[in-house]
Design an enzyme around this catalytic site. Structure first.
Site, PDB file in Angstrom:
ATOM      1  N   LYS A   1     -18.122  -5.620   6.401  1.00 22.98           N
ATOM      2  CA  LYS A   1     -16.813  -6.254   6.402  1.00 22.98           C
ATOM      3  C   LYS A   1     -16.266  -6.302   7.827  1.00 22.98           C
ATOM      4  O   LYS A   1     -16.224  -5.292   8.513  1.00 22.98           O
ATOM      5  CB  LYS A   1     -15.862  -5.465   5.488  1.00 22.98           C
ATOM      6  CG  LYS A   1     -14.603  -6.188   5.137  1.00 22.98           C
ATOM      7  CD  LYS A   1     -13.838  -5.405   4.070  1.00 22.98           C
ATOM      8  CE  LYS A   1     -12.637  -6.179   3.604  1.00 22.98           C
ATOM      9  NZ  LYS A   1     -11.895  -5.452   2.582  1.00 22.98           N
TER      10      LYS A   1
ATOM     11  N   HIS B   1       0.837  -1.207   0.000  1.00 20.74           N
ATOM     12  CA  HIS B   1       0.000   0.000   0.000  1.00 20.74           C
ATOM     13  C   HIS B   1       0.869   1.252   0.000  1.00 20.74           C
ATOM     14  O   HIS B   1       0.634   2.200  -0.769  1.00 20.74           O
ATOM     15  CB  HIS B   1      -0.900   0.045   1.248  1.00 20.74           C
ATOM     16  CG  HIS B   1      -1.980  -0.964   1.286  1.00 20.74           C
ATOM     17  ND1 HIS B   1      -2.147  -1.810   2.353  1.00 20.74           N
ATOM     18  CD2 HIS B   1      -2.968  -1.267   0.406  1.00 20.74           C
ATOM     19  CE1 HIS B   1      -3.208  -2.578   2.135  1.00 20.74           C
ATOM     20  NE2 HIS B   1      -3.710  -2.274   0.949  1.00 20.74           N
TER      21      HIS B   1
ATOM     22  N   ARG C   1      -1.858  -6.028  -8.520  1.00 17.20           N
ATOM     23  CA  ARG C   1      -0.870  -7.065  -8.237  1.00 17.20           C
ATOM     24  C   ARG C   1      -0.805  -8.102  -9.350  1.00 17.20           C
ATOM     25  O   ARG C   1       0.245  -8.662  -9.617  1.00 17.20           O
ATOM     26  CB  ARG C   1      -1.210  -7.772  -6.922  1.00 17.20           C
ATOM     27  CG  ARG C   1      -1.131  -6.870  -5.713  1.00 17.20           C
ATOM     28  CD  ARG C   1      -1.717  -7.551  -4.521  1.00 17.20           C
ATOM     29  NE  ARG C   1      -3.151  -7.731  -4.745  1.00 17.20           N
ATOM     30  CZ  ARG C   1      -4.043  -8.004  -3.814  1.00 17.20           C
ATOM     31  NH1 ARG C   1      -3.651  -8.161  -2.575  1.00 17.20           N
ATOM     32  NH2 ARG C   1      -5.311  -8.121  -4.094  1.00 17.20           N
TER      33      ARG C   1
ATOM     34  N   SER D   1      -3.506  -7.645   2.715  1.00 14.61           N
ATOM     35  CA  SER D   1      -3.707  -7.482   4.160  1.00 14.61           C
ATOM     36  C   SER D   1      -4.250  -8.756   4.799  1.00 14.61           C
ATOM     37  O   SER D   1      -3.823  -9.152   5.888  1.00 14.61           O
ATOM     38  CB  SER D   1      -4.674  -6.333   4.444  1.00 14.61           C
ATOM     39  OG  SER D   1      -4.125  -5.110   4.051  1.00 14.61           O
TER      40      SER D   1
END
Length: 160
Positions: A41, A17, A90, A127
């Protein structure tokens, strides 16, 4: 003034990040790191904790500020005069998902999304993966800023 937003849940913020945020900070006059709030979430850290940690680790860039937002990202952009969304990619699988979001965001408000390829040393980093590894005692020190790693270890110990 050119402004961009780097949105995410940042639970927790990783070196990947920070790589994207730092690179965006070189391209824009102001970069807002927006901690997106999703009540559905389950997060390890509260919104306040995530924004606090991000303020600490982004202090090295004077043109970066941290904020939190609940709702559509494009509404945040409109309310704050932000012209661009910066997203790190990514892998190709990230692109498939992010492209749809970028097209929808542009259709809604005309805000453009810029895709930035992740530094290859962080291409596997997420994460959720960091939390999983740390939960079972794995060494995540190369994946997180030291202050965030420390808070992660403490939080995981509290939950045992």
């Amino acid at each position: 003034m050119t402004r961009a937003v780097c949105p995410g849940s940042y639970d927790p913020a990783t070196n990947g990040h920070l790589d994207i945020i730092g690179r965006a900070a070189k391209l824009f006059d102001e970069v807002v790191v927006a901690v997106m709030i999703n009540k559905n979430k389950k997060t390890l850290f509260s919104v306040e904790e995530r924004t606090e940690m991000l303020r600490e680790v982004t202090a090295q860039w004077p043109n970066v500020r941290v904020d939190a937002w609940h709702g559509l990202l494009v509404d945040y952009c409109r309310e704050n005069g932000i012209q661009a969304i910066v997203k790190g990619l990514r892998a190709v699988s990230d692109y498939d998902y992010e492209l749809q979001m970028a097209q929808m965001n542009h259709q809604l408000t005309g805000v453009d999304t810029l895709f930035m390829p992740t530094n290859p040393i962080y291409s596997f980093l997420a994460s959720s993966l960091v939390k999983d590894v740390a939960t079972y005692g794995g060494d995540v020190s190369s994946l997180l800023p030291p202050s965030i790693r420390e808070r992660l270890v403490i939080r995981l110990a509290e939950r045992r």
